[in-house]
Design a protein around this motif. Structure first.
Motif, PDB file in Angstrom:
ATOM      1  N   PHE A  97     -10.629  -5.465   2.576  1.00 43.07           N
ATOM      2  CA  PHE A  97      -9.247  -4.969   2.595  1.00 43.07           C
ATOM      3  C   PHE A  97      -8.095  -5.549   1.799  1.00 43.07           C
ATOM      4  O   PHE A  97      -7.135  -6.181   2.309  1.00 43.07           O
ATOM      5  CB  PHE A  97      -8.730  -4.830   4.009  1.00 43.07           C
ATOM      6  N   ILE A 101      -4.183   1.057  -0.573  1.00 44.54           N
ATOM      7  CA  ILE A 101      -4.803   2.562  -0.431  1.00 44.54           C
ATOM      8  C   ILE A 101      -4.165   3.392  -1.269  1.00 44.54           C
ATOM      9  O   ILE A 101      -4.701   4.264  -2.216  1.00 44.54           O
ATOM     10  CB  ILE A 101      -4.478   2.970   0.979  1.00 44.54           C
ATOM     11  N   GLY A 106       3.248  -3.198  -1.679  1.00 43.79           N
ATOM     12  CA  GLY A 106       2.826  -3.641  -0.378  1.00 43.79           C
ATOM     13  C   GLY A 106       2.925  -5.144  -0.295  1.00 43.79           C
ATOM     14  O   GLY A 106       3.493  -5.857  -1.125  1.00 43.79           O
ATOM     15  N   TRP A 140       0.613   0.526   8.398  1.00 42.98           N
ATOM     16  CA  TRP A 140       0.191  -0.903   8.692  1.00 42.98           C
ATOM     17  C   TRP A 140      -1.311  -0.819   8.219  1.00 42.98           C
ATOM     18  O   TRP A 140      -1.848   0.243   8.200  1.00 42.98           O
ATOM     19  CB  TRP A 140      -0.058  -1.079  10.255  1.00 42.98           C
ATOM     20  N   CYS A 141      -1.843  -1.968   7.510  1.00 44.69           N
ATOM     21  CA  CYS A 141      -3.293  -2.253   7.041  1.00 44.69           C
ATOM     22  C   CYS A 141      -3.828  -3.066   7.760  1.00 44.69           C
ATOM     23  O   CYS A 141      -5.007  -3.512   7.507  1.00 44.69           O
ATOM     24  CB  CYS A 141      -2.807  -2.665   5.596  1.00 44.69           C
ATOM     25  N   GLU A 180       1.924  -1.554   3.609  1.00 46.37           N
ATOM     26  CA  GLU A 180       1.824  -0.960   2.257  1.00 46.37           C
ATOM     27  C   GLU A 180       3.103  -0.058   2.393  1.00 46.37           C
ATOM     28  O   GLU A 180       3.320   0.860   3.502  1.00 46.37           O
ATOM     29  CB  GLU A 180       0.597  -0.043   2.278  1.00 46.37           C
TER      30      GLU A 180
END
Length: 198
Positions: A97, A101, A106, A140-141, A180
């Motif tokens: 990760f 995306i 981000g 949220w990532c 992000e």
């Protein structure tokens, strides 16, 4: 000698005239409001984005950062498990990760560490306050706090087994994408929003 002096004078005047022209052009260039390319030493310089964003994809759910749970929700009367320190979860670079995306903006971690519930709330409040939901989105990532951290009361003697759970954290490795930000916005707007957090 007179002809040589005349030729030298003409060359000298031409040289001084050229230098004056160069100095005048450089002065006009300094006074002109031309936008320079982005530099990490001058992050406030406006960077004009070229290209169309008509094919931009928005996330299917809500566009603002949703609040996270302070602790994981366990079914029924399940006793929450206690883990070891497991510092291996924060060591080394992130290999999965570590990319955006939606390929826009981000926040990326530079070092490994653990995020607590207060960190999530600080980022959520700061970003949602300046987020225009009509043309921007944030997501949220990272997962909500799930790793239990035990702590003994101050002044308590050692022994008696493992201490009780004090709070929960989310381990993050280096180069991990945390939040992000995307939508119809330029670099200056994204920097103004994300700089309040990172």
């Amino acid at each position: 000698f007179k002809q040589f002096d005349t030729m030298l004078g003409n060359c000298l005047r031409a040289f001084l005239g050229r230098e004056h022209a160069i100095w005048a052009n450089s002065r006009n260039l300094r006074n002109a409001h031309t936008h320079l390319p982005y530099s990490e030493y001058h992050p406030d310089i406006y960077l004009q984005v070229t290209g169309e964003l008509s094919d931009l994809e928005f996330p299917p759910d809500r566009r603002r950062l949703h609040p996270v749970n302070k602790q994981p929700q366990l079914p029924g009367s399940t006793k929450p498990p206690k883990y070891t320190r497991r510092k291996i979860d924060c060591r080394g670079p992130e290999t999965v990760f570590n990319k955006l995306i939606y390929s826009q903006y981000g926040i990326q971690a530079t070092e490994g560490g653990e995020l607590e519930f207060g960190h999530f709330e600080m980022m959520r409040v700061a970003i949602n306050k300046h987020l225009d939901e009509k043309r921007m989105f944030a997501l949220w990532c990272v997962d909500a706090p799930w790793k239990p951290v035990t702590r003994r009361a101050q002044g308590k003697r050692k022994g008696g087994g493992k201490a009780n759970i004090h709070h929960y954290t989310t381990p993050v490795k280096a180069e991990r994408i945390i939040v992000e930000l995307g939508g119809y916005l330029n670099w200056r707007e994204a920097y103004r929003i994300l700089s309040r957090v990172a």
